[in-house]
Design a protein around this motif. Structure first.
Motif, PDB file in Angstrom:
ATOM      1  N   GLU A  42      18.194 -36.205   6.663  1.00 12.93           N
ATOM      2  CA  GLU A  42      18.246 -37.445   7.585  1.00 12.93           C
ATOM      3  C   GLU A  42      18.627 -38.716   7.117  1.00 12.93           C
ATOM      4  O   GLU A  42      17.597 -39.415   6.550  1.00 12.93           O
ATOM      5  N   ILE A  43      19.786 -39.029   6.982  1.00 15.12           N
ATOM      6  CA  ILE A  43      20.459 -39.894   6.350  1.00 15.12           C
ATOM      7  C   ILE A  43      20.661 -41.068   7.499  1.00 15.12           C
ATOM      8  O   ILE A  43      21.384 -40.714   8.451  1.00 15.12           O
ATOM      9  N   PRO A  44      20.173 -42.286   7.296  1.00 16.84           N
ATOM     10  CA  PRO A  44      20.439 -43.357   8.407  1.00 16.84           C
ATOM     11  C   PRO A  44      22.038 -43.622   8.858  1.00 16.84           C
ATOM     12  O   PRO A  44      22.694 -43.591   7.808  1.00 16.84           O
ATOM     13  N   GLN A  45      22.249 -43.585  10.082  1.00 14.49           N
ATOM     14  CA  GLN A  45      23.613 -43.545  10.413  1.00 14.49           C
ATOM     15  C   GLN A  45      23.584 -44.797  11.537  1.00 14.49           C
ATOM     16  O   GLN A  45      22.867 -44.803  12.312  1.00 14.49           O
ATOM     17  N   TRP A  46      24.766 -45.398  11.356  1.00 11.38           N
ATOM     18  CA  TRP A  46      25.194 -46.262  12.334  1.00 11.38           C
ATOM     19  C   TRP A  46      25.393 -45.883  13.663  1.00 11.38           C
ATOM     20  O   TRP A  46      26.225 -44.775  13.688  1.00 11.38           O
ATOM     21  N   VAL A  47      24.850 -46.403  14.874  1.00 12.50           N
ATOM     22  CA  VAL A  47      25.016 -45.729  16.117  1.00 12.50           C
ATOM     23  C   VAL A  47      25.577 -46.981  16.961  1.00 12.50           C
ATOM     24  O   VAL A  47      25.120 -48.103  16.975  1.00 12.50           O
ATOM     25  N   ASP A  48      26.664 -46.699  17.988  1.00 11.38           N
ATOM     26  CA  ASP A  48      27.293 -47.589  18.566  1.00 11.38           C
ATOM     27  C   ASP A  48      26.290 -47.943  19.882  1.00 11.38           C
ATOM     28  O   ASP A  48      25.937 -46.803  20.667  1.00 11.38           O
ATOM     29  N   LEU A  49      26.080 -49.093  20.043  1.00 11.86           N
ATOM     30  CA  LEU A  49      25.176 -49.395  21.410  1.00 11.86           C
ATOM     31  C   LEU A  49      25.915 -49.832  22.551  1.00 11.86           C
ATOM     32  O   LEU A  49      25.368 -49.905  23.521  1.00 11.86           O
ATOM     33  N   PHE A  50      27.366 -49.990  22.344  1.00 12.08           N
ATOM     34  CA  PHE A  50      28.388 -50.297  23.331  1.00 12.08           C
ATOM     35  C   PHE A  50      29.276 -49.319  23.099  1.00 12.08           C
ATOM     36  O   PHE A  50      29.952 -49.519  21.979  1.00 12.08           O
TER      37      PHE A  50
END
Length: 259
Positions: A42-50
């Motif tokens: 579980e490596i933190p990943q950027w997630v688009d909120l828009f």
């Protein structure tokens, strides 16, 4: 020499955070045997909120159906009426990247972290930690009683508890924390906020430099809210990097809103 792009910087943040955590452990446990590392995928990943197409992932709270729209890949807020829309999900520890520009001089808006995600009766804005977004001319359009411009701290990305949330400002202006350097750009120009929210502390970078912080937030897990407050504002590149949770009590957590 190659200049580092914004994408490069965003991609480096998880590694920077990991390095910081390692250094903190090393300082606090000098002379102690390090615990055995556990394998994790579980490596933190950027997630688009828009997503640039629609308002998926967001819920209207108390604005009109046409207050929020998507145009040319941008999230457009008309500013009317005053109110918010919220994320469908709650967040605790995270890094939020958000870009915004006001389209009118003196415009007012903001993003709320750790918000309750609803507006109490008699109010137009929710409880939460507000990260202020004001256009530079706001201080001139809202002068003091003696006619002088209002305090410049308003337009520097102030951090403050709204609707009953309490916190301790690191650069106090009353109960608010103002930036130590004015870095916001004016009407029609894009501003970049990187907001780090961890265990009740919020640190704000404006256009590439950390300039403000506040701590001891009474709420440490809740919804994100985007604010409509009287004038048109545009948003783009809204992304979140979720970090591991902390020891957050039920009293420090907003109630889950049932859909």
């Amino acid at each position: 020499m190659r200049m580092t792009s914004r994408i490069d910087v965003l991609g480096m943040i998880p590694c920077m955070i990991a390095g910081l955590l390692v250094s903190l452990v090393g300082v606090s446990d000098l002379g102690a045997e390090p615990p055995a590392a556990e394998a994790s995928s579980e490596i933190p990943q950027w997630v688009d909120l828009f997503n640039g197409r629609d308002l998926s992932g967001w819920a209207n709270v108390n604005t009109d159906p046409d207050t929020w729209s998507v145009k040319d890949g941008l999230l457009v807020c008309s500013g009317k009426p005053i109110g918010v829309m919220r994320s469908e999900k709650q967040y605790e520890n995270f890094v939020l990247h958000i870009e915004w520009r006001h389209m009118q001089a003196g415009g007012n808006s903001g993003v709320f972290a750790w918000s309750e995600g609803f507006v109490p009766e008699g109010s137009r804005l929710p409880k939460g930690m507000e990260v202020q977004m004001l256009e530079l001319d706001w201080v001139n359009r809202h002068p003091l009683k003696n006619g002088e411009p209002n305090h410049i701290g308003y337009v520097s990305g102030e951090l403050f508890g709204a609707g009953g949330l309490t916190a301790t400002p690191d650069n106090p202006r009353g109960r608010r924390s103002m930036s130590v350097e004015l870095r916001c750009k004016g009407v029609g120009q894009w501003n970049v906020y990187d907001v780090v929210c961890v265990d009740g502390t919020v640190k704000l970078a404006i256009n590439g430099k950390f300039v403000n912080s506040i701590r001891d937030s009474s709420v440490r897990k809740g919804y994100l809210c985007l604010e409509s407050e009287g004038s048109e504002i545009h948003f783009r590149n809204i992304r979140i990097l979720e970090l591991p949770p902390g020891i957050t009590t039920p009293e420090q957590t907003a109630k889950v809103i049932e859909e």
